[in-house]
Write an enzyme that holds these catalytic residues in place. Structure first.
Site, PDB file in Angstrom:
ATOM      1  N   GLU A  99      -6.018  -8.992   3.617  1.00  0.00           N
ATOM      2  CA  GLU A  99      -5.549 -10.096   4.478  1.00  0.00           C
ATOM      3  C   GLU A  99      -6.744 -10.818   5.101  1.00  0.00           C
ATOM      4  O   GLU A  99      -6.797 -12.048   5.144  1.00  0.00           O
ATOM      5  CB  GLU A  99      -4.633  -9.565   5.581  1.00  0.00           C
ATOM      6  CG  GLU A  99      -4.125 -10.689   6.492  1.00  0.00           C
ATOM      7  CD  GLU A  99      -3.399 -10.178   7.727  1.00  0.00           C
ATOM      8  OE1 GLU A  99      -2.637  -9.206   7.616  1.00  0.00           O
ATOM      9  OE2 GLU A  99      -3.612 -10.770   8.807  1.00  0.00           O
ATOM     10  N   HIS A 154       0.837  -1.205   0.000  1.00  0.00           N
ATOM     11  CA  HIS A 154       0.000   0.000   0.000  1.00  0.00           C
ATOM     12  C   HIS A 154       0.867   1.247   0.000  1.00  0.00           C
ATOM     13  O   HIS A 154       0.917   1.982   0.993  1.00  0.00           O
ATOM     14  CB  HIS A 154      -0.941  -0.024   1.214  1.00  0.00           C
ATOM     15  CG  HIS A 154      -2.001  -1.060   1.069  1.00  0.00           C
ATOM     16  ND1 HIS A 154      -2.485  -1.775   2.129  1.00  0.00           N
ATOM     17  CD2 HIS A 154      -2.654  -1.516  -0.023  1.00  0.00           C
ATOM     18  CE1 HIS A 154      -3.407  -2.622   1.709  1.00  0.00           C
ATOM     19  NE2 HIS A 154      -3.515  -2.482   0.397  1.00  0.00           N
ATOM     20  N   SER A 167      -2.671   2.191   3.563  1.00  0.00           N
ATOM     21  CA  SER A 167      -2.018   1.231   4.466  1.00  0.00           C
ATOM     22  C   SER A 167      -2.622   1.298   5.856  1.00  0.00           C
ATOM     23  O   SER A 167      -2.510   2.307   6.552  1.00  0.00           O
ATOM     24  CB  SER A 167      -0.515   1.534   4.518  1.00  0.00           C
ATOM     25  OG  SER A 167       0.035   0.925   5.652  1.00  0.00           O
ATOM     26  N   SER A 168      -3.271   0.201   6.270  1.00  0.00           N
ATOM     27  CA  SER A 168      -3.960   0.233   7.557  1.00  0.00           C
ATOM     28  C   SER A 168      -2.967   0.303   8.698  1.00  0.00           C
ATOM     29  O   SER A 168      -3.223   0.955   9.705  1.00  0.00           O
ATOM     30  CB  SER A 168      -4.877  -0.974   7.705  1.00  0.00           C
ATOM     31  OG  SER A 168      -4.137  -2.131   7.894  1.00  0.00           O
ATOM     32  N   ASN A 169      -1.803  -0.342   8.546  1.00  0.00           N
ATOM     33  CA  ASN A 169      -0.870  -0.309   9.677  1.00  0.00           C
ATOM     34  C   ASN A 169      -0.266   1.081   9.832  1.00  0.00           C
ATOM     35  O   ASN A 169       0.011   1.517  10.947  1.00  0.00           O
ATOM     36  CB  ASN A 169       0.181  -1.413   9.551  1.00  0.00           C
ATOM     37  CG  ASN A 169       1.269  -1.112   8.553  1.00  0.00           C
ATOM     38  OD1 ASN A 169       2.237  -0.463   8.879  1.00  0.00           O
ATOM     39  ND2 ASN A 169       1.099  -1.590   7.321  1.00  0.00           N
TER      40      ASN A 169
END
Ligand code: F3S
Length: 701
Positions: free
Chosen positions: A126, A41, A224-226
């Site tokens: 994911e 991402h 990007s989720s993280n």
């Protein structure tokens, strides 16, 4: 008032993303291909990949030219694999090994009937991939209200056998809250802590850095989720900018924040510097982080303006050097190596022969995914971001210490014979090579005074030890040279002495043992009773008559024996092996008595008579004087081995177990019987003659 800029050590690519990027680079070198969805991402990384011929597609229909597809580190559901195989599309699976582990968990657990509960963003690739490996009921929760609602409204789902796991990039604090709730409401639940360590470390470090900083810059793709989670964490502690690149940072905004900070500190009369922290998500390339650092340094006009920024940024990351000992986290294991995460930007590889000194073991026999191990850095390839490591060498160093202790304390250690070398063998013990000279191996080398052994013969004998586990004593450790010498013979002797001592302290007449026949002589056999040999005389082996022990036992046989007598001084043990219940004398005495006539078979002929078997195990002697009514001078003229004759039992000596037989007495008896018949007939005749004579004399009168 100065300005300090700190870059988080954990900022940037995690192991799984770096691995996927490396695979994409390789594919680019081989003509390019596709990724199913964006590989990472980050728009800059995606653009760079496109320039190299790697294109992101959203569906398999996008593949028109037979080129290879990369499955990204997030993984995909089983249906995608099935479709790839059905369409014969070549693919490279870059699913992060940690995600593969989750796929396996849900496959196995849902196959056994468990419901699956996942904490994560249901729209994240994911999570979609994990759901695609579940076979039964599955739910995804993404907030505290989701989970509270679920336990209230879906009672049958939560009360069934349930497993609970998290997206690898999930937030640790939220996960802990979720677990508290499910533990309260679900009794039949198994929880798998699947938040990736890389994520946890990154979040923890971001939190620590943000708590000490006045301003945080979080670098990463908006998708990007993280990275978004990092921004959220940092935002709780200080002003935070979430940016995709240096260019996206607005100079005016930053300047405004910096002057605010200066003013605030001035108001509070704080003398301290302004601290700026930089962190980045798992999918942010290092180049972008360096650019942000360079930009921030320039606009804050620190002294760093004149220094080499790249080198400066490098300094903020954890460095490794050849010879460093590092903690490594095993993320994948294959037949040739273990792949590890050492908390730096590098991919860590431990080749199979650097994992263990024990020969014949595969990497999976030594480590498994999730293990944390200590390794030594043996090679660094900064260009390609690869570090080679050795677990074997760390083990050997620890092993050397243990062996040194074993040497000082004369304790026994265990190892495996791994090689035959000139003059002895190598035993791998505690990850260390221990040399055992041939004279200490315990292999038989002939009697003292024999010719010196031919080296080939010796090597053959030593070969028999290969791959065997052995106990040994360490007789020399030279730590400087790393040389260790051991003795198998000394360990065996100590074991044998201990067994002997125990044996002699416990022995008593009549005690039974099961021992192994070690050797054999014409007069009996020697039996190993556990460190001590006892002797069974041939006559004590069986109730039957034998010429040699080999008729009934062989070397190596197990034999049940009992102690007849022993002498601890002379270290002698006399054994018996005959079972009293089978004593043929008992049977003989019960069935036969003196005077009985028996059919016997001649078993041997001697100058003084012949022995004949009455029943198995009981022979009687027919003395030469008892063979015939005639005078016998040569027994063999009358009796031969195997001949069956009738004889009379004339004597039984119970003390000496002897039986006397007589054919002669039987013959005499038979002759006597016929003589008395004749006598009776004679007297009848005589009576008749006498009567006749009387009658005649009466008529004459
Ligand atoms: Fe894998 Fe953890 Fe990265 S799961 S993809 S190493 S964040």
């Amino acid at each position: 008032m100065g300005i300090n800029i700190t870059v988080a050590k954990t900022a940037g690519f995690c192991f799984g993303v770096r691995r996927a990027m490396e695979q994409a680079e390789k594919l680019a070198e081989n003509g390019g291909g596709y990724t199913l969805g964006q590989l990472i991402h980050n728009p800059f990384a995606i653009k760079a990949l496109e320039d190299k011929g790697i294109f992101a597609i959203e569906s398999l229909d996008g593949i028109k030219d037979g080129k290879t597809l990369i499955i990204r580190s997030h993984g995909v559901g089983q249906a995608v694999y099935d479709e790839l195989n059905r369409r014969n599309i070549p693919f490279i699976d870059a699913t992060c090994p940690k995600v593969v582990k989750i796929h396996k968990i849900v496959e196995e657990e849902s196959a056994r009937g468990a419901n699956v509960l996942i904490a994560g963003d249901p729209s994240h690739p994911e999570i979609k991939g994990i759901v695609g490996h579940c076979q039964g009921e599955v739910r995804v929760i993404n907030s505290l209200s989701d989970i509270e609602n679920l336990v209230k409204t879906e009672k049958s789902f939560v009360q069934n056998s349930l497993i609970f796991l998290s997206q690898t990039t999930g937030k640790l604090s939220k996960w802990i809250e979720y677990k508290k709730i499910v533990k309260k409401h679900c009794t039949n639940i198994k929880i798998f802590d699947t938040i990736c360590r890389a994520t946890t470390c990154r979040q923890t470090e971001a939190e620590e850095l943000a708590s000490k900083s006045d301003l945080m810059i979080v670098v990463g793709g908006r998708e990007s989720s993280n990275t978004a989670k990092l921004a959220e964490i940092c935002g709780r502690y200080c002003r935070t900018f979430f940016t995709e690149s240096a260019e996206a940072l607005t100079l005016a905004e930053i300047k405004a924040v910096l002057s605010d900070l200066e003013a605030e500190k001035g108001k509070l009369k704080e003398e301290s510097d302004i601290n700026i922290g930089i962190t980045a998500g798992a999918s942010t390339p290092i180049g972008i982080i360096k650019e942000v650092h360079r930009y921030m340094s320039e606009i804050t006009k620190t002294d760093e303006m004149d220094i080499d920024f790249m080198a400066e940024v490098d300094k903020t990351f954890k460095r490794v050097y050849i010879g460093n000992r590092v903690k490594a986290y095993v993320v994948a294991v294959n037949n040739t190596e273990a792949i590890v995460d050492i908390g730096t930007k590098h991919s860590g590889y431990i080749p199979a022969d650097e994992l263990t000194a024990t020969p014949g073991l595969l990497p999976k026999d030594v480590v498994k995914v999730g293990d944390e191990i200590e390794c030594l850095v043996t090679k660094i390839d900064d260009q390609n971001g690869i570090v080679n490591l050795s677990k074997k060498r760390v083990d050997a160093a620890a092993g050397l210490e243990k062996l040194s202790d074993a040497c000082n304390n004369n304790t026994t250690v265990t190892g495996v014979v791994s090689a035959v070398v000139k003059g002895g063998v190598i035993v791998t013990c505690e990850g260390t090579r221990v040399f055992v000279p041939a004279s200490h191996t315990g292999v038989s080398r002939g009697k003292r005074g024999d010719q010196p052994e031919n080296p080939e013969e010796l090597a053959k004998k030593l070969d028999t030890l290969l791959k065997k586990e052995v106990n040994l004593k360490i007789i020399e450790v030279s730590e400087g040279r790393g040389k260790v010498v051991g003795s198998i013979k000394n360990a065996v002797k100590e074991e044998s002495d201990a067994l002997k001592e125990k044996f002699w302290s416990e022995i008593e007449v009549g005690k039974k043992y099961v021992g192994e026949v070690k050797s054999m002589e014409s007069y009996g056999v020697f039996v190993d009773l556990g460190g001590v040999d006892g002797m069974v005389h041939s006559s004590e082996l069986t109730w039957n008559r034998i010429k040699h022990p080999k008729e009934i036992v062989s070397v190596g046989d197990k034999l049940e024996v009992y102690v007849k007598s022993y002498d601890p001084e002379k270290k002698r043990v006399s054994l018996g092996a005959k079972n009293p219940d089978d004593n043929p004398w008992t049977k003989f005495l019960a069935e036969f008595a003196v005077g009985d006539v028996v059919k016997v078979q001649v078993v041997s002929v001697t100058p003084f008579g012949a022995f004949a078997q009455i029943i198995p195990g009981v022979d009687g002697l027919i003395h030469i004087s008892q063979i015939s009514l005639d005078r016998v001078t040569n027994v063999a003229q009358y009796l031969t081995v195997g001949q069956v004759v009738e004889a009379k039992i004339t004597e039984v000596d119970q003390e000496k177990n002897r039986v006397s037989l007589s054919i002669k007495e039987l013959l005499e008896q038979q002759t006597g019987d016929s003589d008395s018949d004749e006598e009776e007939e004679t007297s009848a005749e005589e009576e008749a003659i006498e009567e006749e004579a009387a009658e005649e004399s009466a008529s004459e009168e």
